[in-house]
Design a protein around this motif. Structure first.
Motif, PDB file in Angstrom:
ATOM      1  N   UNK A   2       0.844  -1.187   0.000  1.00  0.00           N
ATOM      2  CA  UNK A   2       0.000   0.000   0.000  1.00  0.00           C
ATOM      3  C   UNK A   2       0.882   1.240   0.000  1.00  0.00           C
ATOM      4  N   UNK A   3       0.332   2.325  -0.513  1.00  0.00           N
ATOM      5  CA  UNK A   3       1.075   3.581  -0.506  1.00  0.00           C
ATOM      6  C   UNK A   3       0.879   4.286   0.822  1.00  0.00           C
ATOM      7  N   UNK A   4       1.895   4.988   1.245  1.00  0.00           N
ATOM      8  CA  UNK A   4       1.824   5.732   2.492  1.00  0.00           C
ATOM      9  C   UNK A   4       0.987   6.992   2.301  1.00  0.00           C
ATOM     10  N   UNK A   5       0.499   7.555   3.382  1.00  0.00           N
ATOM     11  CA  UNK A   5      -0.198   8.843   3.270  1.00  0.00           C
ATOM     12  C   UNK A   5       0.744   9.915   2.728  1.00  0.00           C
ATOM     13  N   UNK A   6       0.179  11.035   2.304  1.00  0.00           N
ATOM     14  CA  UNK A   6       0.995  12.123   1.778  1.00  0.00           C
ATOM     15  C   UNK A   6       2.066  12.511   2.784  1.00  0.00           C
ATOM     16  N   UNK A   7       3.296  12.572   2.294  1.00  0.00           N
ATOM     17  CA  UNK A   7       4.436  12.765   3.185  1.00  0.00           C
ATOM     18  C   UNK A   7       4.434  14.164   3.788  1.00  0.00           C
ATOM     19  N   UNK A   8       4.648  14.195   5.088  1.00  0.00           N
ATOM     20  CA  UNK A   8       4.766  15.459   5.808  1.00  0.00           C
ATOM     21  C   UNK A   8       6.166  15.557   6.395  1.00  0.00           C
ATOM     22  N   UNK A   9       6.793  16.653   6.129  1.00  0.00           N
ATOM     23  CA  UNK A   9       8.203  16.857   6.473  1.00  0.00           C
ATOM     24  C   UNK A   9       8.356  17.064   7.972  1.00  0.00           C
ATOM     25  N   UNK A  10       9.453  16.553   8.499  1.00  0.00           N
ATOM     26  CA  UNK A  10       9.798  16.752   9.909  1.00  0.00           C
ATOM     27  C   UNK A  10      11.311  16.694  10.034  1.00  0.00           C
ATOM     28  N   UNK A  11      11.819  17.160  11.177  1.00  0.00           N
ATOM     29  CA  UNK A  11      13.265  17.088  11.428  1.00  0.00           C
ATOM     30  C   UNK A  11      13.650  15.628  11.649  1.00  0.00           C
ATOM     31  N   UNK A  12      14.814  15.174  11.162  1.00  0.00           N
ATOM     32  CA  UNK A  12      15.843  15.914  10.421  1.00  0.00           C
ATOM     33  C   UNK A  12      15.845  15.565   8.933  1.00  0.00           C
ATOM     34  N   UNK A 209      18.140   1.305  13.924  1.00  0.00           N
ATOM     35  CA  UNK A 209      17.185   2.289  13.412  1.00  0.00           C
ATOM     36  C   UNK A 209      17.398   2.454  11.915  1.00  0.00           C
ATOM     37  N   UNK A 210      16.324   2.275  11.123  1.00  0.00           N
ATOM     38  CA  UNK A 210      16.426   2.317   9.673  1.00  0.00           C
ATOM     39  C   UNK A 210      15.404   3.299   9.109  1.00  0.00           C
ATOM     40  N   UNK A 211      15.748   3.986   8.011  1.00  0.00           N
ATOM     41  CA  UNK A 211      14.790   4.927   7.402  1.00  0.00           C
ATOM     42  C   UNK A 211      13.677   4.182   6.686  1.00  0.00           C
ATOM     43  N   UNK A 212      12.490   4.735   6.755  1.00  0.00           N
ATOM     44  CA  UNK A 212      11.326   4.145   6.090  1.00  0.00           C
ATOM     45  C   UNK A 212      11.016   4.987   4.859  1.00  0.00           C
ATOM     46  N   UNK A 213      11.250   4.410   3.681  1.00  0.00           N
ATOM     47  CA  UNK A 213      11.055   5.154   2.434  1.00  0.00           C
ATOM     48  C   UNK A 213       9.789   4.760   1.696  1.00  0.00           C
ATOM     49  N   UNK A 214       9.059   3.732   2.198  1.00  0.00           N
ATOM     50  CA  UNK A 214       7.757   3.446   1.618  1.00  0.00           C
ATOM     51  C   UNK A 214       7.553   2.047   1.091  1.00  0.00           C
ATOM     52  N   UNK A 271       6.473  -2.614   5.889  1.00  0.00           N
ATOM     53  CA  UNK A 271       6.826  -1.896   7.114  1.00  0.00           C
ATOM     54  C   UNK A 271       6.338  -0.456   7.012  1.00  0.00           C
ATOM     55  N   UNK A 272       5.727   0.007   8.085  1.00  0.00           N
ATOM     56  CA  UNK A 272       5.248   1.382   8.169  1.00  0.00           C
ATOM     57  C   UNK A 272       6.096   2.156   9.175  1.00  0.00           C
ATOM     58  N   UNK A 273       6.111   3.471   9.075  1.00  0.00           N
ATOM     59  CA  UNK A 273       6.908   4.263  10.032  1.00  0.00           C
ATOM     60  C   UNK A 273       6.527   3.963  11.472  1.00  0.00           C
ATOM     61  N   UNK A 274       7.547   3.746  12.314  1.00  0.00           N
ATOM     62  CA  UNK A 274       7.338   3.465  13.723  1.00  0.00           C
ATOM     63  C   UNK A 274       7.246   1.987  14.060  1.00  0.00           C
ATOM     64  N   UNK A 275       7.186   1.091  13.063  1.00  0.00           N
ATOM     65  CA  UNK A 275       7.091  -0.350  13.341  1.00  0.00           C
ATOM     66  C   UNK A 275       8.344  -0.865  14.040  1.00  0.00           C
TER      67      UNK A 275
END
Length: 327
Positions: A2-12, A209-214, A271-275
């Motif tokens: 599935x596609x993630x919701x519209x990306x919202x920017x945050x630090x960093x 800790x790994x980046x979640x790109x979608x 995998x979704x952000x925060x999993x």
């Protein structure tokens, strides 16, 4: 998938900002270091003021001298004192802090008032119309949620979409750039992450800790941590964070054997952000490590007692070591 919701920017996060249009607005003022093309027509007369008995060669030299200093059609630098110097005949004009149109009117008025010229024509042009600083390259979203724009200040962008950031930056830069047009994209997704927790079999847990790109799956995540460790079992599950205040969490069991040995992707969850992906240690290794931690202190105590006993025996009977021990 599935596609993630519209990306919202945050630090960093790191954003890529490119300015398609980076031209100074017409109301921007001149400053020291600017280059200005100045052209004057119908200015001071070019005839030299020389005596009649001057020789032709001297007269020609005087004409060339007059033309060199009275012909104004060149690029002049706004000096550190804020003035442009047009030479010994026309003098200097303070233009810093004025727009190009205001500076042009100043030179025109001085020509009329100081030199009595009736209909002089003056043209001032900026050969370089670029803004103070180019808006191009990588921009880090700071911990306070702002994006630095160099000499143009900073803008708060945390929690915004890319379209919202683009519109906000163009509105902000309109104070310094003529009709700015920007291209904004995410260069590095640093704020959306997930975690792989490797059980150490009784000797702590390793968290990666790994980046979640979608598009990451369980298999992708395990591959990024160089596979299962020597103490890992095949008991793996995904924990999806519950909302704040919730007393239960969403736990997704992973069938590792099906994923890697049979190619069945049913439990190869996206995998979704925060999993959190938890990899449990082998139970036999955990038991062995637990026994080792339990027995190790006893062995140390017995070793100290045995060493003390032998030391006392050696002091009482120095020859005992020679009679009973050796290689």
């Amino acid at each position: 998938m599935t596609t993630h919701p519209e990306y919202r920017v945050a630090a960093p996060d790191i954003l890529l900002v490119e300015a398609v249009n980076n031209i100074r607005p017409p109301f921007s003022t001149l400053r020291a270091g600017d280059q200005v093309l100045v052209q004057i027509a119908r200015g001071l007369p070019l005839e030299p003021d020389v005596e009649q008995e001057t020789s032709p060669l001297e007269y020609q030299a005087a004409v060339e001298f007059e033309q060199a200093f009275k012909t104004i059609n060149a690029i002049y630098l706004v000096g550190a004192n804020g003035s442009i110097d047009l030479g010994p005949y026309y003098g200097a004009y303070p233009v810093a802090g004025k727009t190009v149109e205001e500076a042009q009117q100043l030179v025109l008025q001085v020509l009329k008032d100081r030199f009595g010229l009736r209909a002089p024509q003056v043209s001032l042009i900026l050969p370089d119309v670029a803004g103070k600083q180019a808006i191009s390259g990588e921009h880090l979203v700071r911990p306070d949620g702002t994006l630095a724009l160099g000499v143009y200040g900073s803008v708060y962008v945390a929690g915004m979409t890319l379209d919202e950031i683009k519109s906000l930056l163009e509105t902000h830069l309109a104070q310094y750039i003529y009709q700015p047009e920007l291209y904004v994209d995410v260069l590095s997704y640093n704020s959306k992450t997930f975690y792989v927790v490797m059980d150490g079999g009784g000797y702590g847990e390793r968290v990666v800790r790994l980046p979640c790109t979608g598009s990451e799956t369980v298999l992708d995540a395990i591959a990024q941590v160089q596979g299962l460790s020597e103490v890992s079992s095949r008991d793996i599950w995904v924990v999806r964070p519950a909302p704040a205040g919730s007393s239960c969490a969403q736990v997704l069991d992973v069938n590792w054997s099906e994923i890697v040995a049979e190619g069945i992707t049913t439990t190869n969850y996206q995998i979704l952000p925060g999993d959190r992906i938890y990899v449990e240690a082998d139970r036999m290794i955990s038991i062995d490590n637990a026994l080792a931690k339990l027995i190790s202190p006893v062995e140390r105590v017995l070793g100290v007692v045995l060493l003390g006993t032998r030391t006392v025996q050696q002091i009482d009977n120095p020859n005992a070591n020679n009679n009973n021990f050796g290689f």
